[in-house]
Design an enzyme around this catalytic site. Structure first.
Site, PDB file in Angstrom:
ATOM      1  N   ILE A 115       0.832  -1.208   0.000  1.00 30.14           N
ATOM      2  CA  ILE A 115       0.000   0.000   0.000  1.00 30.14           C
ATOM      3  C   ILE A 115       0.868   1.259   0.000  1.00 30.14           C
ATOM      4  O   ILE A 115       0.558   2.243  -0.675  1.00 30.14           O
ATOM      5  CB  ILE A 115      -0.968  -0.055   1.209  1.00 30.14           C
ATOM      6  CG1 ILE A 115      -2.065  -1.110   0.910  1.00 30.14           C
ATOM      7  CG2 ILE A 115      -1.565   1.309   1.524  1.00 30.14           C
ATOM      8  CD1 ILE A 115      -2.908  -1.514   2.102  1.00 30.14           C
ATOM      9  N   ASN A 124       2.296   4.820   7.307  1.00 28.78           N
ATOM     10  CA  ASN A 124       1.623   3.630   6.778  1.00 28.78           C
ATOM     11  C   ASN A 124       2.241   2.315   7.253  1.00 28.78           C
ATOM     12  O   ASN A 124       1.584   1.276   7.208  1.00 28.78           O
ATOM     13  CB  ASN A 124       1.663   3.744   5.242  1.00 28.78           C
ATOM     14  CG  ASN A 124       1.445   2.420   4.562  1.00 28.78           C
ATOM     15  OD1 ASN A 124       0.317   1.948   4.467  1.00 28.78           O
ATOM     16  ND2 ASN A 124       2.525   1.795   4.096  1.00 28.78           N
ATOM     17  N   TYR A 138      -4.162  -6.684  16.622  1.00 23.20           N
ATOM     18  CA  TYR A 138      -3.997  -5.857  15.406  1.00 23.20           C
ATOM     19  C   TYR A 138      -5.181  -4.905  15.266  1.00 23.20           C
ATOM     20  O   TYR A 138      -5.001  -3.708  15.035  1.00 23.20           O
ATOM     21  CB  TYR A 138      -3.901  -6.769  14.178  1.00 23.20           C
ATOM     22  CG  TYR A 138      -3.895  -6.027  12.859  1.00 23.20           C
ATOM     23  CD1 TYR A 138      -2.705  -5.527  12.328  1.00 23.20           C
ATOM     24  CD2 TYR A 138      -5.071  -5.813  12.138  1.00 23.20           C
ATOM     25  CE1 TYR A 138      -2.698  -4.847  11.116  1.00 23.20           C
ATOM     26  CE2 TYR A 138      -5.077  -5.129  10.934  1.00 23.20           C
ATOM     27  CZ  TYR A 138      -3.889  -4.657  10.422  1.00 23.20           C
ATOM     28  OH  TYR A 138      -3.880  -3.974   9.221  1.00 23.20           O
ATOM     29  N   LYS A 188      -5.497  -0.605  15.210  1.00 29.19           N
ATOM     30  CA  LYS A 188      -6.072   0.230  14.153  1.00 29.19           C
ATOM     31  C   LYS A 188      -7.203   1.102  14.697  1.00 29.19           C
ATOM     32  O   LYS A 188      -7.416   2.222  14.209  1.00 29.19           O
ATOM     33  CB  LYS A 188      -6.542  -0.649  12.989  1.00 29.19           C
ATOM     34  CG  LYS A 188      -5.370  -1.346  12.272  1.00 29.19           C
ATOM     35  CD  LYS A 188      -4.330  -0.370  11.744  1.00 29.19           C
ATOM     36  CE  LYS A 188      -3.253  -1.027  10.898  1.00 29.19           C
ATOM     37  NZ  LYS A 188      -2.286  -0.057  10.347  1.00 29.19           N
ATOM     38  N   THR A 218      -1.303  -7.466  -0.919  1.00 40.14           N
ATOM     39  CA  THR A 218       0.055  -7.034  -0.544  1.00 40.14           C
ATOM     40  C   THR A 218       0.767  -8.205   0.113  1.00 40.14           C
ATOM     41  O   THR A 218       0.132  -9.196   0.494  1.00 40.14           O
ATOM     42  CB  THR A 218       0.017  -5.877   0.482  1.00 40.14           C
ATOM     43  OG1 THR A 218      -0.526  -6.374   1.708  1.00 40.14           O
ATOM     44  CG2 THR A 218      -0.787  -4.689   0.002  1.00 40.14           C
TER      45      THR A 218
END
Ligand SMILES: NC(=O)c1ccc[n+]([C@@H]2O[C@H](COP(=O)([O-])OP(=O)(O)OC[C@H]3O[C@@H](n4cnc5c(N)ncnc54)[C@H](OP(=O)(O)O)[C@@H]3O)[C@@H](O)[C@H]2O)c1
Length: 244
Positions: free
Chosen positions: A18, A87, A150, A154, A185
């Site tokens: 990304i 990022n 995770y 976020k 990705t």
């Protein structure tokens, strides 16, 4: 389009996925881009693709001295910073009952602490019209089995943007979150696997996984003055995954 003509950008995790998708679009639109990440080979390959408008600085977002080196280079070579795409991120599965302190620390260190200091250390280089973009995730607003730590990082990133938009009042610096859904990705393929990735993509209203060029296009919008009345917000680039 040349909306980013003459602008200077930093993309952490810009060597792959990304970040690289955004860096490509930033360069296409006229920006000079610094790519930051730990693997020199990935950075070198990305710079080879992007050409003379890109430069790599190797380091980790978890190491304050590495971030200082990055911003010292930007200051010395470009004088200031217009676009920061914070990022870089990491993630792995651990169900409740199997979460270790190492899993927790590693995930929060990169995804939250890394973002905090990537942004804070950049601020002295940024001024009116600058744009900060943080990479969130659909997981920040959804429950995902075995992915709580995770997902919590976020959700934290989402709130950093809300609160920082208030801290940045009067500076002319905007901050927004770009939240991808399932996107093809390295990280996604490593964590989820090819087959599961395809079937996850199939569950989105659009019916496929996303491509880094698609998140890159939205990053360029958030970086440019086309999004001049947006701050503290979140834009989902998720094929509708978290919207329905
Ligand atoms: N792909 C998806 O489906 C998806 C969905 C939602 C959100 N995201 C988010 O998108 C962001 C980019 O991930 P991606 O999917 O593009 O995967 P990726 O290609 O693996 O990108 C992650 C990048 O972060 C860099 N990175 C990791 N740890 C770092 C550290 N400590 N310091 C500096 N750089 C570091 C990696 O480079 P090095 O290893 O060389 O350091 C790599 O370039 C992440 O924040 C991820 O959570 C991805």
């Amino acid at each position: 389009m040349s909306r980013l003509q003459g602008k200077t950008a930093v993309v952490t995790g810009g060597g792959t996925g990304i970040g690289l998708g955004a860096a490509k679009r930033f360069v296409e639109e006229g920006a000079f881009v610094y790519l930051f990440g730990r693997r020199q080979e990935a950075l070198d390959a990305a710079v080879a693709q992007l050409g003379s408008s890109a430069r790599a600085v190797r380091g980790s977002v978890t190491d304050p001295a590495d971030l200082d080196r990055l911003y010292d280079a930007v200051k010395a070579e470009r004088g200031g910073l217009d676009i920061l795409f914070a990022n870089a991120g990491t993630g792995s599965f651990a169900a409740l009952g199997e979460i270790t302190p190492e899993h927790y620390d590693q995930t929060f260190d990169v995804n939250v602490k890394g973002v905090v200091f990537t942004v804070q250390k950049a601020l002295p280089l940024m001024g009116k019209g600058a744009s900060i973009i943080l990479t969130g995730s659909t997981t920040g607003v959804m429950g995902t089995p075995q992915f709580s730590i995770y997902s919590a990082t976020k959700a934290a990133v989402r709130n950093l943007a809300r609160s920082w938009a208030m801290d940045l009042r009067g500076t002319g610096i905007r901050v927004n979150v770009l939240s991808p859904g399932p996107t093809r990705t390295e990280l996604a393929l490593e964590v989820v696997g090819e087959e599961a990735m395809e079937s996850l993509g199939g569950t989105t209203p659009i019916g496929r996984v996303g491509d880094p060029a698609e998140t890159g296009a939205v990053a360029a919008f958030l970086a440019s003055s086309d999004s001049s009345f947006m701050t503290g917000g979140e834009v989902f680039v998720d094929g509708g995954f978290a919207q329905v």
